[in-house]
Design a protein around this motif. Sequence first.
Motif, PDB file in Angstrom:
ATOM      1  N   MET A   1       0.845  -1.188   0.000  1.00 14.96           N
ATOM      2  CA  MET A   1       0.000   0.000   0.000  1.00 14.96           C
ATOM      3  C   MET A   1       0.885   1.245   0.000  1.00 14.96           C
ATOM      4  SD  MET A   1      -2.952  -1.068   2.765  1.00 14.96           S
ATOM      5  CE  MET A   1      -4.141   0.113   2.144  1.00 14.96           C
ATOM      6  N   ARG A   2       0.346   2.338  -0.474  1.00 17.15           N
ATOM      7  CA  ARG A   2       1.027   3.633  -0.406  1.00 17.15           C
ATOM      8  C   ARG A   2       0.486   4.368   0.813  1.00 17.15           C
ATOM      9  NH1 ARG A   2       1.351   7.104  -5.638  1.00 17.15           N
ATOM     10  NH2 ARG A   2       3.022   7.995  -4.381  1.00 17.15           N
ATOM     11  N   ILE A   3       1.374   4.702   1.744  1.00 16.28           N
ATOM     12  CA  ILE A   3       0.973   5.230   3.051  1.00 16.28           C
ATOM     13  C   ILE A   3       1.782   6.476   3.372  1.00 16.28           C
ATOM     14  CG2 ILE A   3       0.893   4.728   5.525  1.00 16.28           C
ATOM     15  CD1 ILE A   3       0.663   1.764   4.827  1.00 16.28           C
ATOM     16  N   SER A   4       1.114   7.475   3.929  1.00 14.03           N
ATOM     17  CA  SER A   4       1.825   8.645   4.449  1.00 14.03           C
ATOM     18  C   SER A   4       1.756   8.618   5.971  1.00 14.03           C
ATOM     19  CB  SER A   4       1.224   9.955   3.917  1.00 14.03           C
ATOM     20  OG  SER A   4       0.001  10.261   4.558  1.00 14.03           O
ATOM     21  N   VAL A   5       2.823   9.135   6.589  1.00 15.33           N
ATOM     22  CA  VAL A   5       2.877   9.264   8.043  1.00 15.33           C
ATOM     23  C   VAL A   5       3.169  10.728   8.347  1.00 15.33           C
ATOM     24  CG1 VAL A   5       4.075   8.605  10.159  1.00 15.33           C
ATOM     25  CG2 VAL A   5       3.640   6.883   8.389  1.00 15.33           C
ATOM     26  N   ILE A   6       2.196  11.396   8.952  1.00 14.57           N
ATOM     27  CA  ILE A   6       2.313  12.831   9.236  1.00 14.57           C
ATOM     28  C   ILE A   6       2.838  12.998  10.657  1.00 14.57           C
ATOM     29  CG2 ILE A   6       1.139  15.053   9.153  1.00 14.57           C
ATOM     30  CD1 ILE A   6       1.009  13.312   6.544  1.00 14.57           C
ATOM     31  N   GLY A   7       4.028  13.579  10.773  1.00 16.28           N
ATOM     32  CA  GLY A   7       4.675  13.704  12.071  1.00 16.28           C
ATOM     33  C   GLY A   7       5.724  12.623  12.218  1.00 16.28           C
ATOM     34  N   ALA A  16       6.622   4.718  10.628  1.00 19.48           N
ATOM     35  CA  ALA A  16       6.932   4.755   9.200  1.00 19.48           C
ATOM     36  C   ALA A  16       7.956   3.674   8.832  1.00 19.48           C
ATOM     37  CB  ALA A  16       7.460   6.141   8.831  1.00 19.48           C
ATOM     38  N   SER A  17       8.993   3.527   9.648  1.00 19.43           N
ATOM     39  CA  SER A  17      10.026   2.530   9.366  1.00 19.43           C
ATOM     40  C   SER A  17       9.469   1.117   9.432  1.00 19.43           C
ATOM     41  CB  SER A  17      11.179   2.688  10.362  1.00 19.43           C
ATOM     42  OG  SER A  17      11.757   3.977  10.281  1.00 19.43           O
ATOM     43  N   CYS A  18       8.611   0.867  10.407  1.00 18.35           N
ATOM     44  CA  CYS A  18       8.047  -0.473  10.563  1.00 18.35           C
ATOM     45  C   CYS A  18       7.055  -0.795   9.443  1.00 18.35           C
ATOM     46  CB  CYS A  18       7.365  -0.609  11.921  1.00 18.35           C
ATOM     47  SG  CYS A  18       8.523  -0.649  13.315  1.00 18.35           S
ATOM     48  N   LEU A  19       6.289   0.194   8.996  1.00 21.00           N
ATOM     49  CA  LEU A  19       5.373  -0.030   7.867  1.00 21.00           C
ATOM     50  C   LEU A  19       6.154  -0.384   6.609  1.00 21.00           C
ATOM     51  CD1 LEU A  19       2.730   2.817   8.375  1.00 21.00           C
ATOM     52  CD2 LEU A  19       2.407   0.367   8.777  1.00 21.00           C
ATOM     53  N   ALA A  20       7.287   0.289   6.410  1.00 21.91           N
ATOM     54  CA  ALA A  20       8.127  -0.044   5.248  1.00 21.91           C
ATOM     55  C   ALA A  20       8.690  -1.452   5.381  1.00 21.91           C
ATOM     56  CB  ALA A  20       9.257   0.978   5.127  1.00 21.91           C
ATOM     57  N   LYS A  21       9.039  -1.828   6.603  1.00 21.83           N
ATOM     58  CA  LYS A  21       9.529  -3.179   6.857  1.00 21.83           C
ATOM     59  C   LYS A  21       8.458  -4.214   6.502  1.00 21.83           C
ATOM     60  CE  LYS A  21      12.121  -6.463   8.749  1.00 21.83           C
ATOM     61  NZ  LYS A  21      13.400  -6.922   8.154  1.00 21.83           N
ATOM     62  N   MET A  22       7.182  -3.848   6.718  1.00 25.04           N
ATOM     63  CA  MET A  22       6.068  -4.749   6.400  1.00 25.04           C
ATOM     64  C   MET A  22       5.786  -4.829   4.909  1.00 25.04           C
ATOM     65  SD  MET A  22       3.335  -3.724   9.405  1.00 25.04           S
ATOM     66  CE  MET A  22       3.840  -3.573  11.121  1.00 25.04           C
ATOM     67  N   GLY A  75      -1.784  10.849  -3.367  1.00 21.07           N
ATOM     68  CA  GLY A  75      -1.555   9.574  -4.027  1.00 21.07           C
ATOM     69  C   GLY A  75      -1.482   8.407  -3.063  1.00 21.07           C
ATOM     70  N   CYS A  76      -1.291   8.698  -1.777  1.00 21.41           N
ATOM     71  CA  CYS A  76      -1.362   7.641  -0.768  1.00 21.41           C
ATOM     72  C   CYS A  76      -2.837   7.373  -0.453  1.00 21.41           C
ATOM     73  CB  CYS A  76      -0.624   8.053   0.504  1.00 21.41           C
ATOM     74  SG  CYS A  76       1.161   8.286   0.288  1.00 21.41           S
ATOM     75  N   THR A  77      -3.147   6.187  -0.022  1.00 22.70           N
ATOM     76  CA  THR A  77      -4.540   5.854   0.287  1.00 22.70           C
ATOM     77  C   THR A  77      -4.815   5.783   1.782  1.00 22.70           C
ATOM     78  OG1 THR A  77      -3.999   3.505   0.099  1.00 22.70           O
ATOM     79  CG2 THR A  77      -4.871   4.591  -1.864  1.00 22.70           C
ATOM     80  N   VAL A  78      -3.740   5.609   2.573  1.00 25.71           N
ATOM     81  CA  VAL A  78      -3.868   5.591   4.029  1.00 25.71           C
ATOM     82  C   VAL A  78      -2.892   6.619   4.587  1.00 25.71           C
ATOM     83  CG1 VAL A  78      -3.700   4.207   6.136  1.00 25.71           C
ATOM     84  CG2 VAL A  78      -4.481   3.142   4.012  1.00 25.71           C
ATOM     85  N   HIS A  79      -3.394   7.442   5.515  1.00 26.84           N
ATOM     86  CA  HIS A  79      -2.587   8.541   6.056  1.00 26.84           C
ATOM     87  C   HIS A  79      -2.615   8.471   7.582  1.00 26.84           C
ATOM     88  CE1 HIS A  79      -2.894  10.466   2.006  1.00 26.84           C
ATOM     89  NE2 HIS A  79      -4.090   9.894   2.029  1.00 26.84           N
ATOM     90  N   LEU A 182      -7.313  -0.927   7.112  1.00 26.90           N
ATOM     91  CA  LEU A 182      -6.383  -1.118   8.209  1.00 26.90           C
ATOM     92  C   LEU A 182      -5.941  -2.584   8.310  1.00 26.90           C
ATOM     93  CD1 LEU A 182      -7.856   1.189  11.004  1.00 26.90           C
ATOM     94  CD2 LEU A 182      -5.646   1.433   9.853  1.00 26.90           C
ATOM     95  N   ASP A 183      -6.862  -3.495   8.019  1.00 28.49           N
ATOM     96  CA  ASP A 183      -6.482  -4.913   7.993  1.00 28.49           C
ATOM     97  C   ASP A 183      -5.397  -5.167   6.951  1.00 28.49           C
ATOM     98  OD1 ASP A 183      -8.171  -5.667  10.012  1.00 28.49           O
ATOM     99  OD2 ASP A 183      -9.719  -6.524   8.716  1.00 28.49           O
ATOM    100  N   GLU A 184      -5.493  -4.453   5.829  1.00 31.19           N
ATOM    101  CA  GLU A 184      -4.478  -4.611   4.783  1.00 31.19           C
ATOM    102  C   GLU A 184      -3.136  -4.016   5.239  1.00 31.19           C
ATOM    103  OE1 GLU A 184      -2.854  -5.907   1.233  1.00 31.19           O
ATOM    104  OE2 GLU A 184      -4.769  -6.392   2.175  1.00 31.19           O
ATOM    105  N   VAL A 185      -3.205  -2.863   5.927  1.00 27.84           N
ATOM    106  CA  VAL A 185      -1.976  -2.256   6.456  1.00 27.84           C
ATOM    107  C   VAL A 185      -1.281  -3.216   7.414  1.00 27.84           C
ATOM    108  CG1 VAL A 185      -1.066  -0.420   7.930  1.00 27.84           C
ATOM    109  CG2 VAL A 185      -2.799   0.123   6.199  1.00 27.84           C
ATOM    110  N   TYR A 186      -2.074  -3.812   8.290  1.00 28.76           N
ATOM    111  CA  TYR A 186      -1.516  -4.669   9.341  1.00 28.76           C
ATOM    112  C   TYR A 186      -1.633  -6.155   8.997  1.00 28.76           C
ATOM    113  CZ  TYR A 186      -1.597  -0.427  12.227  1.00 28.76           C
ATOM    114  OH  TYR A 186      -1.391   0.828  12.734  1.00 28.76           O
TER     115      TYR A 186
END
Length: 444
Positions: A1-7, A16-22, A75-79, A182-186
Motif C-alpha cells: 500500500m502507499r501510506i503517508s505518516v504525518i509527524g 513509518a520505518s516499521c510499515l516499510a519493513k512490512m 496519491g497515498c490511500t492511508v494517512h 487497516l487490515d491490509e496495512v496490518y
Amino acid sequence: MRISVIGCGYLGAVHASCLAKMGHEVIGIDVDERKIAELSAGIAPFFEPGLPELLSEAIASGRLRFSTDMADAQGCTVHFVCVGTPQRKGEYAADLSYVNAAFAGLAEFLASGDIAVCKSTVPVGTAARISAELAVSAPGAALAWNPEFLREGHAVQDTIAPDRLVYGVPAGEAGQRAAAQLDEVYRAPLAAGTPRMIMDYATAELVKAAANSFLATKISFINAMAEVCEAAGADVTVLADAIGMDERIGRKFLNAGLGFGGGCLPKDIRAFMARAGELGADQALTFLKEVDSINMRRRTKVVELVKSACAALDPQSSGSLIGKRVTVLGAAFKPYSDDVRDSPALNVAAQLQLQGATVTVTDPEALENAAERFPTLTFEPDLDEALARAHVVVLLTEWPQYRALDPVSLGEKVNAKYLVDGRNILDAAAWRAAGWTYRGMGRP
C-alpha cells in the motif's frame, strides 16, 4: 500500500520505518527540516534500539522516504497522523494544536476513498469533531482512530508485533471500508495472530487513556505501600512478590521506586482528568490526583535519603548538601531511551543541586538531551570519572550497566560508601557486605 505518516517524531519515525519493513511504500512528512534531513540520511534523531538498522534498511529498499511537503501525501490511500499532544502550559488539558494543524493540512490532499488514521493520544471526543470537519473539507475520505501502545526501548518490536490492534471507526459502510484498509496495512501482524478489536471512536480514544491510567495507578499503589513500609520497617520488595502471586493482581508494574515519568504517562493522566471534568465526570477520576501526587512525592523521598546520608557522613552538617559531591546514575526517564521529558532522575538531580550539592549526572544515551533541559547540571559520559570522589551515589535509571556494578571495585573510586538505590534493583546484602551504607525505597 502507499501510506503517508504525518509527524516524524518518536511515534511517527518508528511507525513509518516499521510499515516499510512490512512491505508498504511509505512517505514520512514533518515540518522540521533538520529532522527530515537526518531521517533521509538514515540517522535516527533519538535513541531507540533497533531503529537505526531498520531505518537504513527501509531507505535502501526504496520503500521509505521523507519530506517536508504535505503535498507528497497525495496519491497515498492511508494517512497516519502521529503528532504530539503535549500538556498545555499552566493546565492539565492536552494541547491539540499539532493534531488540528496536521488534519487541516492533510485535508487538502485526501481523495475520496482515502482513510486518515490518527495514532496520537487525545481527549475523548476529538475524533468525532475531526470526523465532522473532514466531512466538509475532504468529503469521501473516512477517519479511523488507531491508538498506539508503544513502550520506549521496545517500540520497534511493539509496532511489528503488537499485543493488540484497536480500530475506532464510524458506523456503516465507511467504517467497514476503513477497517478493511487497516487490515491490509496490518496484514503481517494479523497473520501472526495479533488480536484486533473494532469499536466506536469514543471507546478507541478511551482505551489508551484508561490503559495509561491503570498502569500509573498500579505504580503509585506500590509506591504508596513503600511509604507505609518505610514507616513500619517492612520490605516493599517482598510485599510486592507476595501480593503479585495473586493472579488478579500480577507482579508486573509492582516495582516500588522513584516513580514514573516520560512524555506520555504523566501528561496523559492529567489530560484524562481535565477531559473528565469537561464532560461532568470529574469525580470518576479524582483518584488520579492522588496517583500523580504519590508519584511526585517519591522524588522528594530520594532527596531526603541523600540528605540523610550526608547527615550520617557529617553529623555536624544537619544533613546539609553544601560541599557534598553526589553522583546521579541515569538521566533518561527509563533505560534503553534518551528521552528526558519529565525525567524523575533529572528532577531529583536538579533538586539536589538547588540544595547545595555538587551534582554529576551520567547516562549511556541521554546526556545531550539532558544538557539541553538542565544546562546548569554537570554531565559526565565516563562512568568511572563521574563516580570519582563521590560522597553519595544515587541510582535513578535502571540501565543494565548500573545493575551490574561491582560494589567492591566501586568502593575504591568514591570518597564515601553511601548509596541510594532509587529503583530497588541492586542486591542490598552484597552492597552492605562490601561496606556500603545502602538505602532503597520502602526497604529497611
